[in-house]
Enzyme design. Structure first.
Site, PDB file in Angstrom:
ATOM      1  N   ASP A 275       4.857   4.298  15.492  1.00  0.00           N
ATOM      2  CA  ASP A 275       5.012   5.737  15.314  1.00  0.00           C
ATOM      3  C   ASP A 275       6.275   6.174  16.055  1.00  0.00           C
ATOM      4  O   ASP A 275       7.074   5.341  16.516  1.00  0.00           O
ATOM      5  CB  ASP A 275       3.747   6.506  15.742  1.00  0.00           C
ATOM      6  CG  ASP A 275       3.523   6.532  17.251  1.00  0.00           C
ATOM      7  OD1 ASP A 275       4.319   5.929  18.001  1.00  0.00           O
ATOM      8  OD2 ASP A 275       2.543   7.177  17.686  1.00  0.00           O
TER       9      ASP A 275
ATOM     10  N   CYS B 240       2.611   2.018  19.266  1.00  0.00           N
ATOM     11  CA  CYS B 240       2.586   3.475  19.409  1.00  0.00           C
ATOM     12  C   CYS B 240       2.720   3.742  20.912  1.00  0.00           C
ATOM     13  O   CYS B 240       3.173   2.864  21.654  1.00  0.00           O
ATOM     14  CB  CYS B 240       1.340   4.098  18.782  1.00  0.00           C
ATOM     15  SG  CYS B 240      -0.232   3.606  19.510  1.00  0.00           S
TER      16      CYS B 240
ATOM     17  N   THR C 250       0.481   4.119  23.353  1.00  0.00           N
ATOM     18  CA  THR C 250      -0.389   3.227  24.123  1.00  0.00           C
ATOM     19  C   THR C 250      -0.659   1.898  23.431  1.00  0.00           C
ATOM     20  O   THR C 250      -1.171   0.973  24.060  1.00  0.00           O
ATOM     21  CB  THR C 250      -1.765   3.895  24.339  1.00  0.00           C
ATOM     22  OG1 THR C 250      -2.334   4.150  23.042  1.00  0.00           O
ATOM     23  CG2 THR C 250      -1.635   5.199  25.120  1.00  0.00           C
TER      24      THR C 250
ATOM     25  N   GLY D 172      -4.144   3.476  19.469  1.00  0.00           N
ATOM     26  CA  GLY D 172      -4.463   4.143  18.209  1.00  0.00           C
ATOM     27  C   GLY D 172      -4.043   3.327  17.004  1.00  0.00           C
ATOM     28  O   GLY D 172      -4.801   3.171  16.028  1.00  0.00           O
TER      29      GLY D 172
ATOM     30  N   HIS E 115      -7.481 -18.132  20.845  1.00  0.00           N
ATOM     31  CA  HIS E 115      -8.939 -18.048  20.757  1.00  0.00           C
ATOM     32  C   HIS E 115      -9.429 -17.107  19.659  1.00  0.00           C
ATOM     33  O   HIS E 115     -10.504 -17.328  19.101  1.00  0.00           O
ATOM     34  CB  HIS E 115      -9.526 -17.580  22.100  1.00  0.00           C
ATOM     35  CG  HIS E 115      -9.517 -18.650  23.150  1.00  0.00           C
ATOM     36  ND1 HIS E 115     -10.223 -18.559  24.330  1.00  0.00           N
ATOM     37  CD2 HIS E 115      -8.874 -19.854  23.196  1.00  0.00           C
ATOM     38  CE1 HIS E 115     -10.028 -19.654  25.059  1.00  0.00           C
ATOM     39  NE2 HIS E 115      -9.199 -20.444  24.399  1.00  0.00           N
ATOM     40  N   ASN E 116      -8.698 -16.046  19.386  1.00  0.00           N
ATOM     41  CA  ASN E 116      -9.186 -15.020  18.448  1.00  0.00           C
ATOM     42  C   ASN E 116      -8.471 -15.057  17.112  1.00  0.00           C
ATOM     43  O   ASN E 116      -8.787 -14.267  16.225  1.00  0.00           O
ATOM     44  CB  ASN E 116      -9.046 -13.618  19.070  1.00  0.00           C
ATOM     45  CG  ASN E 116      -9.592 -13.535  20.481  1.00  0.00           C
ATOM     46  OD1 ASN E 116      -8.850 -13.235  21.421  1.00  0.00           O
ATOM     47  ND2 ASN E 116     -10.870 -13.850  20.666  1.00  0.00           N
TER      48      ASN E 116
ATOM     49  N   ARG F 148     -14.522 -24.517  18.387  1.00  0.00           N
ATOM     50  CA  ARG F 148     -15.584 -23.544  18.668  1.00  0.00           C
ATOM     51  C   ARG F 148     -15.100 -22.118  18.424  1.00  0.00           C
ATOM     52  O   ARG F 148     -15.896 -21.227  18.120  1.00  0.00           O
ATOM     53  CB  ARG F 148     -16.096 -23.706  20.097  1.00  0.00           C
ATOM     54  CG  ARG F 148     -15.125 -23.287  21.179  1.00  0.00           C
ATOM     55  CD  ARG F 148     -15.648 -23.611  22.574  1.00  0.00           C
ATOM     56  NE  ARG F 148     -14.840 -23.052  23.638  1.00  0.00           N
ATOM     57  CZ  ARG F 148     -13.697 -23.579  24.086  1.00  0.00           C
ATOM     58  NH1 ARG F 148     -13.224 -24.682  23.512  1.00  0.00           N
ATOM     59  NH2 ARG F 148     -13.031 -23.008  25.063  1.00  0.00           N
ATOM     60  N   HIS F 149     -13.794 -21.905  18.569  1.00  0.00           N
ATOM     61  CA  HIS F 149     -13.261 -20.556  18.366  1.00  0.00           C
ATOM     62  C   HIS F 149     -13.332 -20.144  16.901  1.00  0.00           C
ATOM     63  O   HIS F 149     -13.467 -18.966  16.580  1.00  0.00           O
ATOM     64  CB  HIS F 149     -11.837 -20.468  18.889  1.00  0.00           C
ATOM     65  CG  HIS F 149     -11.715 -20.851  20.327  1.00  0.00           C
ATOM     66  ND1 HIS F 149     -12.335 -20.142  21.334  1.00  0.00           N
ATOM     67  CD2 HIS F 149     -11.088 -21.898  20.930  1.00  0.00           C
ATOM     68  CE1 HIS F 149     -12.086 -20.729  22.500  1.00  0.00           C
ATOM     69  NE2 HIS F 149     -11.333 -21.795  22.282  1.00  0.00           N
TER      70      HIS F 149
ATOM     71  N   ARG G 272     -16.542 -18.417  16.054  1.00  0.00           N
ATOM     72  CA  ARG G 272     -16.603 -17.029  16.535  1.00  0.00           C
ATOM     73  C   ARG G 272     -15.734 -16.109  15.693  1.00  0.00           C
ATOM     74  O   ARG G 272     -16.115 -14.961  15.418  1.00  0.00           O
ATOM     75  CB  ARG G 272     -16.191 -17.000  18.012  1.00  0.00           C
ATOM     76  CG  ARG G 272     -17.165 -17.818  18.868  1.00  0.00           C
ATOM     77  CD  ARG G 272     -16.593 -18.232  20.205  1.00  0.00           C
ATOM     78  NE  ARG G 272     -17.525 -19.145  20.892  1.00  0.00           N
ATOM     79  CZ  ARG G 272     -17.222 -19.847  21.967  1.00  0.00           C
ATOM     80  NH1 ARG G 272     -15.999 -19.761  22.503  1.00  0.00           N
ATOM     81  NH2 ARG G 272     -18.102 -20.650  22.523  1.00  0.00           N
TER      82      ARG G 272
HETATM   83  C1  RB5 Z   1       1.507  10.040  20.221  1.00  0.00           C
HETATM   84  O1  RB5 Z   1       1.723  11.097  21.097  1.00  0.00           O
HETATM   85  C2  RB5 Z   1       0.442   9.115  20.776  1.00  0.00           C
HETATM   86  O2  RB5 Z   1      -0.803   9.731  20.722  1.00  0.00           O
HETATM   87  C3  RB5 Z   1       0.450   7.807  20.037  1.00  0.00           C
HETATM   88  O3  RB5 Z   1       1.717   7.233  20.116  1.00  0.00           O
HETATM   89  C4  RB5 Z   1      -0.501   6.728  20.537  1.00  0.00           C
HETATM   90  O4  RB5 Z   1      -0.390   6.563  21.917  1.00  0.00           O
HETATM   91  C5  RB5 Z   1      -1.904   6.835  20.103  1.00  0.00           C
HETATM   92  O5  RB5 Z   1      -2.739   5.947  20.348  1.00  0.00           O
END
Ligand code: RB5
Length: 149
Positions: free
Chosen positions: A12, A69, A71, A74, A102-103, A136-137, A140
């Site tokens: 984003d 994004c 964090t 999202g 593993h995943n 084993r992975h 799962r």
């Molecule tokens: C955008 O402000 C922010 O919400 C987005 O980049 C992200 O962190 C959402 O998970």
């Protein structure tokens, strides 16, 4: 048949610069990068970008995906709604290696407001240089896939 060195990137607005740095970094390593953008800083909606990249991986057009994004959370949640996608958010190289080993993760999510560029590139390298261990992975991972039906 898509190349196993073809990788899709998307983000984003919060992660454009980091996404472009990753594109340059892995492009220099020989990865064929499909960068879905965006390239301009207007506020946008991470679910749409996560979906677009996830559909490229789920369809087999790209072997792997990296999505970003603010964090990483999202866009990871959105990508994991697409059947066949296993995406984890990582803020350290160990986790990035383990989600491949593993995943059998086929997508990596990063938070541009969480990790700096140097750490992000180390995380990306750990993800891309690891391989699924099977055994084993696999049992799962198959159990995760069964949850989709
Ligand atoms: C955008 O402000 C922010 O919400 C987005 O980049 C992200 O962190 C959402 O998970």
């Amino acid at each position: 048949m898509p190349s196993d060195r073809r990788i899709v990137l998307s983000s984003d607005h919060a992660a454009i610069a980091l996404r472009q740095a990753i594109a340059r970094h892995i492009g220099a390593q020989g990865w064929e990068v499909v960068d879905l953008g965006p390239t301009t800083p207007e506020s946008t909606h991470y679910p749409a970008h996560g979906e677009a990249a996830a559909r490229a991986v789920a369809a087999g057009d790209c072997a792997l995906g990296i999505i970003l994004c603010g964090t990483g959370q999202g866009i990871m949640m959105a990508a994991n709604k697409i059947r066949g996608i296993r995406c984890g958010v990582c803020a350290d190289p160990f986790s990035a290696r383990m989600i491949r080993q593993h995943n059998d993760a086929n997508m990596l999510a990063l938070g541009a407001r969480v990790v700096g560029e140097g750490l992000a590139l180390d995380i990306v390298d750990a993800f891309l240089n690891a391989a699924f261990e099977g055994g084993r992975h696999a049992i799962r991972v198959d159990m995760i896939s069964a949850l989709e039906s």
